[in-house]
Design an enzyme around this catalytic site. Sequence first.
Site, mmCIF file in Angstrom:
data_model
loop_
_atom_site.group_PDB
_atom_site.id
_atom_site.type_symbol
_atom_site.label_atom_id
_atom_site.label_comp_id
_atom_site.label_asym_id
_atom_site.label_seq_id
_atom_site.Cartn_x
_atom_site.Cartn_y
_atom_site.Cartn_z
ATOM 1 N N GLY A 28 39.798 8.068 13.515
ATOM 2 C CA GLY A 28 40.158 9.477 13.621
ATOM 3 C C GLY A 28 40.267 10.175 12.274
ATOM 4 O O GLY A 28 39.814 9.665 11.259
ATOM 5 N N LEU A 30 38.608 12.907 11.567
ATOM 6 C CA LEU A 30 37.154 12.832 11.398
ATOM 7 C C LEU A 30 36.650 13.780 10.320
ATOM 8 O O LEU A 30 37.245 14.826 10.052
ATOM 9 C CB LEU A 30 36.478 13.140 12.730
ATOM 10 N N HIS A 34 31.792 10.567 9.719
ATOM 11 C CA HIS A 34 31.850 10.111 11.111
ATOM 12 C C HIS A 34 30.804 10.849 11.960
ATOM 13 O O HIS A 34 30.118 10.239 12.776
ATOM 14 C CB HIS A 34 33.229 10.403 11.716
ATOM 15 N N GLY A 144 29.322 2.872 9.039
ATOM 16 C CA GLY A 144 28.917 3.525 7.795
ATOM 17 C C GLY A 144 28.757 2.532 6.651
ATOM 18 O O GLY A 144 29.578 1.627 6.493
ATOM 19 N N GLN A 150 32.656 -4.384 5.565
ATOM 20 C CA GLN A 150 32.914 -4.271 7.005
ATOM 21 C C GLN A 150 31.604 -4.434 7.785
ATOM 22 O O GLN A 150 31.553 -5.130 8.804
ATOM 23 C CB GLN A 150 33.553 -2.919 7.305
ATOM 24 N N SER A 183 38.775 9.743 4.989
ATOM 25 C CA SER A 183 40.010 10.341 5.510
ATOM 26 C C SER A 183 41.098 10.294 4.442
ATOM 27 O O SER A 183 42.020 11.109 4.445
ATOM 28 C CB SER A 183 40.471 9.592 6.757
ATOM 29 N N ARG A 184 41.009 9.336 3.528
ATOM 30 C CA ARG A 184 42.050 9.175 2.507
ATOM 31 C C ARG A 184 41.934 10.188 1.367
ATOM 32 O O ARG A 184 42.870 10.309 0.570
ATOM 33 C CB ARG A 184 42.031 7.752 1.946
HETATM 34 P P1 AMP Z 1 37.159 4.960 9.772
HETATM 35 O O1 AMP Z 1 37.600 6.082 10.658
HETATM 36 O O2 AMP Z 1 37.551 5.107 8.343
HETATM 37 O O3 AMP Z 1 37.477 3.588 10.350
HETATM 38 O O4 AMP Z 1 35.563 5.033 9.761
HETATM 39 C C1 AMP Z 1 34.829 4.975 10.965
HETATM 40 C C2 AMP Z 1 33.373 4.775 10.631
HETATM 41 O O5 AMP Z 1 32.903 5.845 9.821
HETATM 42 C C3 AMP Z 1 33.142 3.479 9.833
HETATM 43 O O6 AMP Z 1 31.963 2.853 10.301
HETATM 44 C C4 AMP Z 1 32.979 3.997 8.434
HETATM 45 O O7 AMP Z 1 32.185 3.150 7.620
HETATM 46 C C5 AMP Z 1 32.268 5.316 8.692
HETATM 47 N N1 AMP Z 1 32.416 6.196 7.526
HETATM 48 C C6 AMP Z 1 33.566 6.495 6.858
HETATM 49 N N2 AMP Z 1 33.308 7.284 5.804
HETATM 50 C C7 AMP Z 1 31.968 7.498 5.807
HETATM 51 C C8 AMP Z 1 31.081 8.235 4.960
HETATM 52 N N3 AMP Z 1 31.517 8.926 3.903
HETATM 53 N N4 AMP Z 1 29.765 8.222 5.261
HETATM 54 C C9 AMP Z 1 29.298 7.533 6.339
HETATM 55 N N5 AMP Z 1 30.080 6.821 7.170
HETATM 56 C C10 AMP Z 1 31.394 6.806 6.906
#
Ligand code: AMP
Length: 277
Positions: A28, A30, A34, A144, A150, A183-184
């Site tokens: 989330g 987002l 995402h 991503g 991961q 998100s951070r």
């Molecule tokens: P998270 O919500 O941080 O667990 O991320 C969910 C998915 O979004 C994961 O597969 C992440 O690798 C991907 N993601 C997060 N940041 C990015 C980004 N800047 N570009 C592409 N994918 C991303």
Amino acid sequence: MKTVTTLAELRSARAALPGPLGFVPTMGYLHAGHISLVELAKQQCKSVVVSIFVNPAQFGPNEDLSAYPRDIPRDLQMLQDAGVDLVWLPTPETMYPPGFQTWIDLEEITQPLEGGMRPGHFRGVATVVAKLFNAVGPDKAYFGQKDAQQVAVIKRMVLDLNFPLEIIVGPTQREADGLALSSRNKYLSEAERAAAPVLHRALLAAQAAYAAGERGGAALRALMQSAIEHEPLARVQYVSCADLLTLHELDTITNGALLSMAVYFGKTRLIDNLILD
Ligand code: AMP
């Protein structure tokens, strides 16, 4: 767009969706990173399911679980605008029923890099992703490149456990100044936000050295380290030039490499990476 919480609701809504089914797991809050995965899934699949679950098991005791940013109404609006068919918001009790004791532990691949700095992190990630895959039953699942280890861990788990699905990796989405969307990033002060693109600049400097013929792992690590240390607000946790498959540090690059790093700005820990091939 349908939004469900319980497993029973998920299963009946999922059964009504035409395949192939694409799945994007998220925590989330987002952003366009995402949404780029949702768009990729929309291009390749008939139906798209997104989950939002801030997974307690992948946060360490001193990490930011309780402070992790959340805004479900805004997330749902973004997913609706992106054309998602079904959103699953599982509860912690569904994902970790009382008495929970079944974990997925990968071995070598979780030892270096993020796994080395965040003990137990990938045990939490692998376990929750396996449970999400079991519940959703996607044909393709989207991750991503931003979280490079991961991706390696999930691909290994899919092979090892014979999950009948394909992992698709989307490129890292960035701000105009190169900072990878995360998100951070919202934790960064104005000065830290201005300093944070140094991660991407360090990766590009190493990529340029590689293009000019540099093949030494230590030389590329030193180059990234000193590029980041030029920025007084940045505190390097690690820089790495590692094998693409094993993630072991390389002395000499012969077959491509993963450049990656974790850097603190105040209390905020940012990661970034780039593939040399
Ligand atoms: P998270 O919500 O941080 O667990 O991320 C969910 C998915 O979004 C994961 O597969 C992440 O690798 C991907 N993601 C997060 N940041 C990015 C980004 N800047 N570009 C592409 N994918 C991303």
